[in-house]
Design a protein around this motif. Structure first.
Motif, PDB file in Angstrom:
ATOM      1  N   LYS A 294       0.835  -1.205   0.000  1.00 15.03           N
ATOM      2  CA  LYS A 294       0.000   0.000   0.000  1.00 15.03           C
ATOM      3  C   LYS A 294       0.871   1.258   0.000  1.00 15.03           C
ATOM      4  O   LYS A 294       1.856   1.347   0.735  1.00 15.03           O
ATOM      5  CB  LYS A 294      -0.901  -0.020   1.235  1.00 15.03           C
ATOM      6  N   GLY A 295       0.507   2.211  -0.889  1.00 16.16           N
ATOM      7  CA  GLY A 295       1.224   3.474  -0.933  1.00 16.16           C
ATOM      8  C   GLY A 295       2.291   3.549  -2.008  1.00 16.16           C
ATOM      9  O   GLY A 295       2.860   4.612  -2.246  1.00 16.16           O
ATOM     10  N   PHE A 296       2.582   2.437  -2.694  1.00 20.78           N
ATOM     11  CA  PHE A 296       3.648   2.421  -3.705  1.00 20.78           C
ATOM     12  C   PHE A 296       3.083   2.276  -5.122  1.00 20.78           C
ATOM     13  O   PHE A 296       3.706   1.674  -5.989  1.00 20.78           O
ATOM     14  CB  PHE A 296       4.638   1.286  -3.421  1.00 20.78           C
ATOM     15  N   GLY A 297       1.900   2.839  -5.349  1.00 22.95           N
ATOM     16  CA  GLY A 297       1.302   2.764  -6.670  1.00 22.95           C
ATOM     17  C   GLY A 297      -0.180   3.067  -6.590  1.00 22.95           C
ATOM     18  O   GLY A 297      -0.664   3.667  -5.611  1.00 22.95           O
ATOM     19  N   ARG A 301      -7.282  -3.552  -4.036  1.00 20.58           N
ATOM     20  CA  ARG A 301      -7.687  -4.462  -2.966  1.00 20.58           C
ATOM     21  C   ARG A 301      -7.437  -5.893  -3.433  1.00 20.58           C
ATOM     22  O   ARG A 301      -7.853  -6.287  -4.523  1.00 20.58           O
ATOM     23  CB  ARG A 301      -9.160  -4.249  -2.639  1.00 20.58           C
ATOM     24  N   VAL A 302      -6.733  -6.653  -2.616  1.00 24.48           N
ATOM     25  CA  VAL A 302      -6.363  -8.025  -2.973  1.00 24.48           C
ATOM     26  C   VAL A 302      -7.505  -8.970  -2.599  1.00 24.48           C
ATOM     27  O   VAL A 302      -7.980  -8.973  -1.458  1.00 24.48           O
ATOM     28  CB  VAL A 302      -5.071  -8.462  -2.249  1.00 24.48           C
ATOM     29  N   ARG A 303      -7.945  -9.764  -3.571  1.00 30.11           N
ATOM     30  CA  ARG A 303      -8.972 -10.775  -3.323  1.00 30.11           C
ATOM     31  C   ARG A 303      -8.357 -12.130  -2.979  1.00 30.11           C
ATOM     32  O   ARG A 303      -8.818 -12.819  -2.099  1.00 30.11           O
ATOM     33  CB  ARG A 303      -9.886 -10.907  -4.556  1.00 30.11           C
ATOM     34  N   ARG A 304      -7.307 -12.493  -3.708  1.00 22.63           N
ATOM     35  CA  ARG A 304      -6.575 -13.721  -3.384  1.00 22.63           C
ATOM     36  C   ARG A 304      -5.277 -13.720  -4.171  1.00 22.63           C
ATOM     37  O   ARG A 304      -5.105 -12.963  -5.132  1.00 22.63           O
ATOM     38  CB  ARG A 304      -7.387 -14.972  -3.703  1.00 22.63           C
ATOM     39  N   ALA A 311       5.166 -18.803 -10.881  1.00 21.92           N
ATOM     40  CA  ALA A 311       4.906 -17.410 -10.518  1.00 21.92           C
ATOM     41  C   ALA A 311       3.729 -17.338  -9.556  1.00 21.92           C
ATOM     42  O   ALA A 311       3.009 -18.322  -9.358  1.00 21.92           O
ATOM     43  CB  ALA A 311       4.605 -16.581 -11.767  1.00 21.92           C
ATOM     44  N   ARG A 312       3.562 -16.154  -8.961  1.00 26.05           N
ATOM     45  CA  ARG A 312       2.375 -15.895  -8.146  1.00 26.05           C
ATOM     46  C   ARG A 312       1.543 -14.824  -8.850  1.00 26.05           C
ATOM     47  O   ARG A 312       2.074 -13.820  -9.325  1.00 26.05           O
ATOM     48  CB  ARG A 312       2.768 -15.420  -6.740  1.00 26.05           C
ATOM     49  N   ILE A 313       0.235 -15.080  -8.922  1.00 22.81           N
ATOM     50  CA  ILE A 313      -0.685 -14.151  -9.580  1.00 22.81           C
ATOM     51  C   ILE A 313      -1.684 -13.648  -8.549  1.00 22.81           C
ATOM     52  O   ILE A 313      -2.365 -14.434  -7.883  1.00 22.81           O
ATOM     53  CB  ILE A 313      -1.430 -14.826 -10.744  1.00 22.81           C
ATOM     54  N   ALA A 314      -1.777 -12.333  -8.427  1.00 23.31           N
ATOM     55  CA  ALA A 314      -2.737 -11.713  -7.510  1.00 23.31           C
ATOM     56  C   ALA A 314      -4.019 -11.394  -8.261  1.00 23.31           C
ATOM     57  O   ALA A 314      -3.985 -10.827  -9.356  1.00 23.31           O
ATOM     58  CB  ALA A 314      -2.142 -10.454  -6.902  1.00 23.31           C
ATOM     59  N   ARG A 315      -5.149 -11.781  -7.682  1.00 27.99           N
ATOM     60  CA  ARG A 315      -6.462 -11.374  -8.200  1.00 27.99           C
ATOM     61  C   ARG A 315      -6.887 -10.179  -7.369  1.00 27.99           C
ATOM     62  O   ARG A 315      -7.085 -10.294  -6.145  1.00 27.99           O
ATOM     63  CB  ARG A 315      -7.470 -12.523  -8.062  1.00 27.99           C
ATOM     64  N   VAL A 316      -6.984  -9.028  -8.032  1.00 23.21           N
ATOM     65  CA  VAL A 316      -7.179  -7.788  -7.303  1.00 23.21           C
ATOM     66  C   VAL A 316      -8.363  -7.008  -7.880  1.00 23.21           C
ATOM     67  O   VAL A 316      -8.908  -7.357  -8.929  1.00 23.21           O
ATOM     68  CB  VAL A 316      -5.903  -6.911  -7.356  1.00 23.21           C
ATOM     69  N   GLU A 317      -8.694  -5.940  -7.201  1.00 25.15           N
ATOM     70  CA  GLU A 317      -9.727  -5.022  -7.673  1.00 25.15           C
ATOM     71  C   GLU A 317      -9.159  -3.611  -7.623  1.00 25.15           C
ATOM     72  O   GLU A 317      -8.609  -3.193  -6.603  1.00 25.15           O
ATOM     73  CB  GLU A 317     -10.964  -5.131  -6.784  1.00 25.15           C
ATOM     74  N   GLU A 337      -5.268  -4.575   1.552  1.00 26.15           N
ATOM     75  CA  GLU A 337      -4.951  -3.300   0.933  1.00 26.15           C
ATOM     76  C   GLU A 337      -3.552  -3.352   0.342  1.00 26.15           C
ATOM     77  O   GLU A 337      -2.591  -3.768   1.000  1.00 26.15           O
ATOM     78  CB  GLU A 337      -5.055  -2.164   1.953  1.00 26.15           C
ATOM     79  N   ALA A 338      -3.442  -2.936  -0.926  1.00 26.63           N
ATOM     80  CA  ALA A 338      -2.157  -2.996  -1.626  1.00 26.63           C
ATOM     81  C   ALA A 338      -2.132  -1.909  -2.695  1.00 26.63           C
ATOM     82  O   ALA A 338      -2.987  -1.015  -2.723  1.00 26.63           O
ATOM     83  CB  ALA A 338      -1.958  -4.384  -2.244  1.00 26.63           C
ATOM     84  N   ALA A 339      -1.144  -1.988  -3.575  1.00 21.78           N
ATOM     85  CA  ALA A 339      -1.013  -1.026  -4.668  1.00 21.78           C
ATOM     86  C   ALA A 339      -0.566  -1.767  -5.920  1.00 21.78           C
ATOM     87  O   ALA A 339      -0.090  -2.910  -5.849  1.00 21.78           O
ATOM     88  CB  ALA A 339      -0.012   0.071  -4.301  1.00 21.78           C
ATOM     89  N   LEU A 340      -0.732  -1.112  -7.071  1.00 22.35           N
ATOM     90  CA  LEU A 340      -0.333  -1.701  -8.348  1.00 22.35           C
ATOM     91  C   LEU A 340       0.617  -0.748  -9.069  1.00 22.35           C
ATOM     92  O   LEU A 340       0.382   0.457  -9.130  1.00 22.35           O
ATOM     93  CB  LEU A 340      -1.547  -1.964  -9.237  1.00 22.35           C
ATOM     94  N   PHE A 341       1.685  -1.319  -9.630  1.00 22.40           N
ATOM     95  CA  PHE A 341       2.608  -0.570 -10.464  1.00 22.40           C
ATOM     96  C   PHE A 341       2.430  -1.023 -11.906  1.00 22.40           C
ATOM     97  O   PHE A 341       2.551  -2.207 -12.219  1.00 22.40           O
ATOM     98  CB  PHE A 341       4.055  -0.789 -10.022  1.00 22.40           C
TER      99      PHE A 341
END
Length: 366
Positions: A294-297, A301-304, A311-317, A337-341
């Motif tokens: 959170k805060g770096f992009g 919101r991370v769902r899973r 690799a790891r794949i995040a399913r986000v909104e 709570e996260a961020a996307l670059f």
């Protein structure tokens, strides 16, 4: 061996088509160069088997022509086109040995016995059938029978083209990769035009030098595997190729800035030619979107998070839209709570599903 030209080709199964919606195969102009390895890729019902059957002569097109080199073969029957075709399920003679099955297409054309025997053994070696050459086909597994079918299609070196209609459907999954690699190697050795129909992107991308992507009876893009991945010409290509497929998000574009709701993404190109009423979308593959704390992009919101081994794949909104993102090895996120670059070098803008060219943004000199 031949260059295959599709000249204003289209086909409808009904007697009086009134518009594009009535065509199983919408108009196509295309050239397959001599010696190329091509794949027809698309979901069931997209028209790829219809196109293959037109090339083979099993179906006559409603309009247009098909040429082998400069020879019009549109009205010629299958047997006059000098092609080999391998079908989805094995086509073998159960009462013959493997050797006799492989030799039959050559024997039927009165090729001398010594050349026939040598060629059958060569193909048997390439397909790992040498140990069963003298066994009756009826006693073999479906996998082995389909390898015989492949061999029968490959044994003639003088054919104009070899057509493969989903030939690995009955093959054990553990053998598919091996057979795809074998077919690729055989193509290099034989220098014969090969056209491979499949709905499996892995098969298409590992076999073909050029992939023809079809959707709803139309060709939406033709290109190398790298081109289809890096620069999908249509949102369908982005969705269909890749695992997971490309993120396609409704957006608003103003010059060189795309807006996902209130989040502004600076683009490398400006898009002044967009017209009012067009459906505008932003496309970016999950490989080029990174999950960050959170805060770096852009807030997300991370769902899973799915671990798929490599690799790891995040399913986000983000901005109310579901999407996928890659998770770097050194990144961990606590809570949802996260961020996307976004790597903006790989952001594409689409209008009504079609890729927009845009104009490079002029940066002030430093």
């Amino acid at each position: 061996m031949a260059r295959i030209t599709l000249d204003h080709l289209a086909h409808a199964y009904g007697p009086a088509p009134k518009g594009p919606q009535d065509y199983a195969l919408k108009e196509i102009d295309h050239v397959w160069e001599q010696g190329g390895a091509y794949a027809l890729l698309g979901p069931s019902g997209c028209g790829k088997t219809t196109l293959l059957n037109i090339i083979s002569g099993l179906v006559r097109p409603s309009r247009g022509r098909i040429l082998f080199d400069d020879r019009d073969v549109t009205d010629l029957p299958t047997e006059a086109r000098n092609i080999a075709q391998v079908f989805q399920f094995p086509v073998v003679y159960d009462t013959m040995t493997v050797r006799e099955n492989l030799a039959f297409p050559l024997k039927n054309r009165h090729v001398p016995a010594d050349r026939t025997a040598a060629r059958a053994e060569e193909i048997a070696r390439l397909l790992d059938l040498t140990r069963v050459l003298d066994r009756k086909a009826r006693n073999l597994t479906a996998d082995m029978k389909q390898k015989i079918s492949l061999g029968r299609g490959l044994v003639r070196s003088d054919v104009a083209a070899i057509l493969f209609d989903e030939p690995l459907t009955v093959i054990d999954p553990h053998l598919k990769w091996q057979l795809r690699s074998t077919l690729k190697e055989i193509h290099r050795l034989l220098d014969i035009t090969m056209i491979y129909v499949t709905h499996d992107q892995t098969e298409a991308l590992t076999f073909a030098d050029k992939v023809v992507v079809m959707h709803d009876g139309a060709v939406v893009q033709t290109g190398t595997p790298e081109e289809l991945f890096e620069r999908p010409a249509h949102t369908f290509v982005g969705h269909f190729i890749g695992s997971p497929g490309m993120n396609v998000l409704p957006c608003r574009v103003d010059g060189a800035t795309a807006y996902l709701d209130n989040e502004a993404i600076k683009l490398l190109r400006a898009y002044p030619a967009l017209r009012q009423g067009q459906r505008i979308e932003l496309g970016i593959r999950p490989e080029f979107v990174q999950l960050q704390p959170k805060g770096f992009g852009f807030p997300a919101r991370v769902r899973r998070i799915d671990d798929i081994g490599r690799a790891r794949i995040a399913r986000v909104e983000m901005a109310g839209r579901a999407m996928s993102a890659s998770v770097p090895d050194n990144v961990s996120v606590t809570g949802d709570e996260a961020a996307l670059f976004f790597d903006t070098r790989h952001v594409h803008i689409y209008a009504d599903g079609h890729l927009m060219a845009g104009e490079p943004v002029r940066r002030p000199a430093s």
